[in-house]
Design a protein around this motif. Structure first.
Motif, PDB file in Angstrom:
ATOM      1  N   ASP A 122      60.007  12.694  68.995  1.00 31.21           N
ATOM      2  CA  ASP A 122      58.661  12.340  68.540  1.00 31.21           C
ATOM      3  C   ASP A 122      58.372  10.868  68.801  1.00 31.21           C
ATOM      4  O   ASP A 122      59.264  10.084  69.106  1.00 31.21           O
ATOM      5  CB  ASP A 122      58.500  12.660  67.052  1.00 31.21           C
ATOM      6  CG  ASP A 122      59.360  11.780  66.160  1.00 31.21           C
ATOM      7  OD1 ASP A 122      59.011  10.593  65.984  1.00 31.21           O
ATOM      8  OD2 ASP A 122      60.377  12.266  65.629  1.00 31.21           O
ATOM      9  N   TYR A 123      57.092  10.524  68.632  1.00 29.67           N
ATOM     10  CA  TYR A 123      56.619   9.150  68.764  1.00 29.67           C
ATOM     11  C   TYR A 123      55.927   8.709  67.472  1.00 29.67           C
ATOM     12  O   TYR A 123      54.917   8.008  67.498  1.00 29.67           O
ATOM     13  CB  TYR A 123      55.652   9.028  69.950  1.00 29.67           C
ATOM     14  CG  TYR A 123      56.245   9.386  71.288  1.00 29.67           C
ATOM     15  CD1 TYR A 123      57.471   8.867  71.704  1.00 29.67           C
ATOM     16  CD2 TYR A 123      55.574  10.237  72.159  1.00 29.67           C
ATOM     17  CE1 TYR A 123      58.015   9.195  72.936  1.00 29.67           C
ATOM     18  CE2 TYR A 123      56.097  10.561  73.402  1.00 29.67           C
ATOM     19  CZ  TYR A 123      57.320  10.047  73.782  1.00 29.67           C
ATOM     20  OH  TYR A 123      57.857  10.366  75.010  1.00 29.67           O
ATOM     21  N   ARG A 124      56.460   9.118  66.350  1.00 29.92           N
ATOM     22  CA  ARG A 124      55.828   8.792  65.074  1.00 29.92           C
ATOM     23  C   ARG A 124      55.730   7.289  64.834  1.00 29.92           C
ATOM     24  O   ARG A 124      54.797   6.818  64.180  1.00 29.92           O
ATOM     25  CB  ARG A 124      56.597   9.447  63.918  1.00 29.92           C
ATOM     26  CG  ARG A 124      56.420  10.958  63.839  1.00 29.92           C
ATOM     27  CD  ARG A 124      57.092  11.524  62.598  1.00 29.92           C
ATOM     28  NE  ARG A 124      56.943  12.974  62.505  1.00 29.92           N
ATOM     29  CZ  ARG A 124      57.390  13.698  61.486  1.00 29.92           C
ATOM     30  NH1 ARG A 124      58.035  13.100  60.484  1.00 29.92           N
ATOM     31  NH2 ARG A 124      57.216  15.011  61.465  1.00 29.92           N
ATOM     32  N   ALA A 125      56.704   6.530  65.338  1.00 30.48           N
ATOM     33  CA  ALA A 125      56.726   5.086  65.095  1.00 30.48           C
ATOM     34  C   ALA A 125      55.914   4.303  66.116  1.00 30.48           C
ATOM     35  O   ALA A 125      55.819   3.078  66.025  1.00 30.48           O
ATOM     36  CB  ALA A 125      58.171   4.587  65.094  1.00 30.48           C
TER      37      ALA A 125
ATOM     38  N   GLU B  70      48.488   7.454  64.987  1.00 33.08           N
ATOM     39  CA  GLU B  70      47.687   7.155  63.798  1.00 33.08           C
ATOM     40  C   GLU B  70      47.540   8.416  62.948  1.00 33.08           C
ATOM     41  O   GLU B  70      46.874   9.374  63.354  1.00 33.08           O
ATOM     42  CB  GLU B  70      46.320   6.614  64.206  1.00 33.08           C
ATOM     43  CG  GLU B  70      45.529   6.016  63.061  1.00 33.08           C
ATOM     44  CD  GLU B  70      44.282   5.292  63.518  1.00 33.08           C
ATOM     45  OE1 GLU B  70      43.254   5.402  62.822  1.00 33.08           O
ATOM     46  OE2 GLU B  70      44.344   4.634  64.590  1.00 33.08           O
ATOM     47  N   GLU B  71      48.177   8.413  61.802  1.00 34.04           N
ATOM     48  CA  GLU B  71      48.116   9.533  60.852  1.00 34.04           C
ATOM     49  C   GLU B  71      47.232   9.098  59.678  1.00 34.04           C
ATOM     50  O   GLU B  71      47.574   8.182  58.934  1.00 34.04           O
ATOM     51  CB  GLU B  71      49.521   9.877  60.354  1.00 34.04           C
ATOM     52  CG  GLU B  71      49.586  10.939  59.284  1.00 34.04           C
ATOM     53  CD  GLU B  71      49.035  12.272  59.746  1.00 34.04           C
ATOM     54  OE1 GLU B  71      47.932  12.629  59.248  1.00 34.04           O
ATOM     55  OE2 GLU B  71      49.680  12.952  60.577  1.00 34.04           O
TER      56      GLU B  71
ATOM     57  N   GLY C 129      51.085  16.062  75.427  1.00 32.49           N
ATOM     58  CA  GLY C 129      51.371  17.083  74.425  1.00 32.49           C
ATOM     59  C   GLY C 129      51.760  16.571  73.062  1.00 32.49           C
ATOM     60  O   GLY C 129      52.089  17.373  72.178  1.00 32.49           O
ATOM     61  N   TYR C 130      51.716  15.269  72.839  1.00 34.87           N
ATOM     62  CA  TYR C 130      52.034  14.703  71.528  1.00 34.87           C
ATOM     63  C   TYR C 130      50.750  14.352  70.793  1.00 34.87           C
ATOM     64  O   TYR C 130      49.749  13.958  71.398  1.00 34.87           O
ATOM     65  CB  TYR C 130      52.919  13.455  71.680  1.00 34.87           C
ATOM     66  CG  TYR C 130      54.309  13.794  72.145  1.00 34.87           C
ATOM     67  CD1 TYR C 130      55.345  13.993  71.235  1.00 34.87           C
ATOM     68  CD2 TYR C 130      54.597  13.937  73.499  1.00 34.87           C
ATOM     69  CE1 TYR C 130      56.623  14.328  71.669  1.00 34.87           C
ATOM     70  CE2 TYR C 130      55.865  14.273  73.936  1.00 34.87           C
ATOM     71  CZ  TYR C 130      56.876  14.464  73.019  1.00 34.87           C
ATOM     72  OH  TYR C 130      58.130  14.801  73.443  1.00 34.87           O
ATOM     73  N   VAL C 131      50.771  14.491  69.471  1.00 31.12           N
ATOM     74  CA  VAL C 131      49.594  14.211  68.659  1.00 31.12           C
ATOM     75  C   VAL C 131      49.422  12.702  68.543  1.00 31.12           C
ATOM     76  O   VAL C 131      50.301  11.997  68.035  1.00 31.12           O
ATOM     77  CB  VAL C 131      49.721  14.842  67.258  1.00 31.12           C
ATOM     78  CG1 VAL C 131      48.489  14.505  66.421  1.00 31.12           C
ATOM     79  CG2 VAL C 131      49.905  16.352  67.369  1.00 31.12           C
TER      80      VAL C 131
END
Length: 447
Positions: free
Chosen positions: A368-371, A376-377, A426-428
């Motif tokens: 993932d690329y959460r960091a 932006e969540e 394909g990543y959010v």
């Protein structure tokens, strides 16, 4: 002087995948290769489930599935007899992590490259062979590359996809930090053998002190086996790279005779190592694939991590060159890919040393690329898929979600848990309870 938007140095899987991604975006890209042909040999032969998803989007999946096959179960041999089976990969549940793919797919690297090259040609691209880079320089407007033969090439950006001994990386003065994973060298070759079942991945453990293991894996879609043989540190493998040398190694370590090896094709030798480039970018030049990270082959992560580099970089270069995104978007390539490459390097090394299994992490579906600064969540209580996650493949409103995502653009998806803006890879990128705030994100990112 030839002009292009992107110069890609190296026509391995990384450079070819990037060339395809740029070509379908209408970006003028030139792939150059120092050799006279595509590199021979089976080399990296396994495609992980996430890579198969990427290949589906790039338009090569059907050809890859037709040309390859699943991995066989390992068969351990002792004293010329079959001693028992060995599962090479931990099993996965159907639909694990929302993918139609659950196991690696085997295809020799030479065949993989042929398929990628054909797709690139289909999109109007090609490869300039016989272009050995001798120097590279850059300024505020672009990059100039010089070659041993032929004139220079001027590009707005350049990508080093020229392997672990990258000429581009060295010319830029970018260091590579790493370690020798195993001091014992390996001999690798493509061979044809009669009298050996293709049902199994044949493994011959060390016969005693001063020897190493030998494995013969039937290469799907071909009549060949890939030979991998380990030797003690300090062994000179050069004499063993000849057909006679390869035959002698197989005869010494197995129940087969030299005459059972009917053909010897490509052969090579190397010492497993792990290394990570100190930077993935220097101005207008970016590093991808083995030029940026070198893996032990034990984990089956090197080629797959490299293809994901290309998939991450392609849409960003396209957006910047198309004037839709600021040049700073390219900074997120290193920000996102270098930590992932480091994690995969650690996993490959652990598998090589017997400290980890080939399980869910090797399938690369959970990266993932959460960091990332691109993530932006905005939901107060996000559940399930979060910004930065790969969007799982599922059925939505009677249709396959990945069919909607296919192509070079961003996609808005509404799920029970909210609204998701999905990146071209394909990543959010952005997630919210409603579309409020999405326009501001689009303006910032340039999508």
């Amino acid at each position: 002087m030839r002009q292009t938007d992107v110069l890609i140095v190296g026509a391995g899987p990384t450079g070819l995948a990037l060339g395809i991604d740029l070509a379908r975006r209408g970006v003028d890209a030139l792939v150059v290769e120092r050799g006279a042909t595509l590199a021979p040999g089976s080399r990296g032969k396994g495609l992980q489930p996430r890579t198969l998803e990427v290949y589906e989007d790039l338009g090569v999946l059907d050809a890859v599935l037709a040309a390859g096959g699943p991995y066989p179960v390992g068969m351990i041999w002792q004293d010329g007899k079959q001693a028992g089976e060995h599962e090479m990969f931990d099993p996965a549940e159907d639909g694990e992590e929302g993918s139609r793919f659950t196991v690696p797919w085997m295809i020799p690297q030479w065949r993989n490259q042929e398929i990628l090259r054909a797709r690139l040609a289909e999109l109007g691209g090609g490869i300039a062979f016989g272009h050995e880079l001798t120097g590279i320089e850059q300024d505020a407007e672009g990059v100039t590359a010089h070659f041993a033969s032929g004139g220079p090439v001027r590009a707005r950006y350049a990508v080093a996809a020229d392997g672990g001994r990258s000429t581009v990386r060295r010319a830029l003065g970018i260091g590579m930090t790493g370690e020798t994973v195993d001091p014992d060298p390996l001999l690798v070759a493509d061979v044809r053998i009669r009298g050996l079942e293709r049902t199994w991945w044949h493994v011959f453990p060390p016969a005693g002190e001063g020897t190493g293991f030998l494995a013969l894996c039937p290469l799907a879609g071909t009549e060949d086996f890939q030979l991998v043989a380990q030797f003690p540190d300090g062994t000179d493998l050069e004499p063993l790279l000849s057909p006679a040398g390869v035959r002698a190694v197989i005869a010494e370590r197995t129940h087969l005779g030299p005459g059972d090896v009917t053909e010897v094709g490509w052969s090579s030798n190397f010492r497993p190592r792990a290394a990570l480039a100190d930077r993935f970018r220097a101005g207008r030049v970016l590093l991808a694939g083995d030029a940026a990270h070198v893996h032990s082959p034990a984990g089956g992560q090197g080629l797959n991590t490299s293809v994901q580099d290309a998939y991450n970089l392609g849409w960003k270069l396209g957006a910047v060159l198309g004037g839709r995104a600021p040049e700073s978007l390219l900074d997120t390539y290193e920000e996102e890919r270098r930590p992932n490459a480091a994690a995969m390097l650690g996993l490959s090394t652990a598998i090589h040393r017997g400290e980890a299994r080939r399980g869910a992490k090797t399938r690369q579906l959970g990266l993932d690329y959460r960091a990332s600064s691109l993530t932006e969540e905005t939901r107060r209580t996000p559940g399930g898929v979060r910004a930065g996650d790969r969007l799982p493949d599922r059925t939505l409103d009677g249709a396959r979600l990945f069919d909607r995502l296919r192509g070079p653009d961003w996609t808005v998806v509404t799920l029970d848990e909210g609204v998701l803006l999905v990146r071209p890879d394909g990543y959010v990128g952005w997630a919210g309870e409603t579309e409020t705030g999405m326009a501001d994100y689009r303006a910032r990112v340039g999508c």
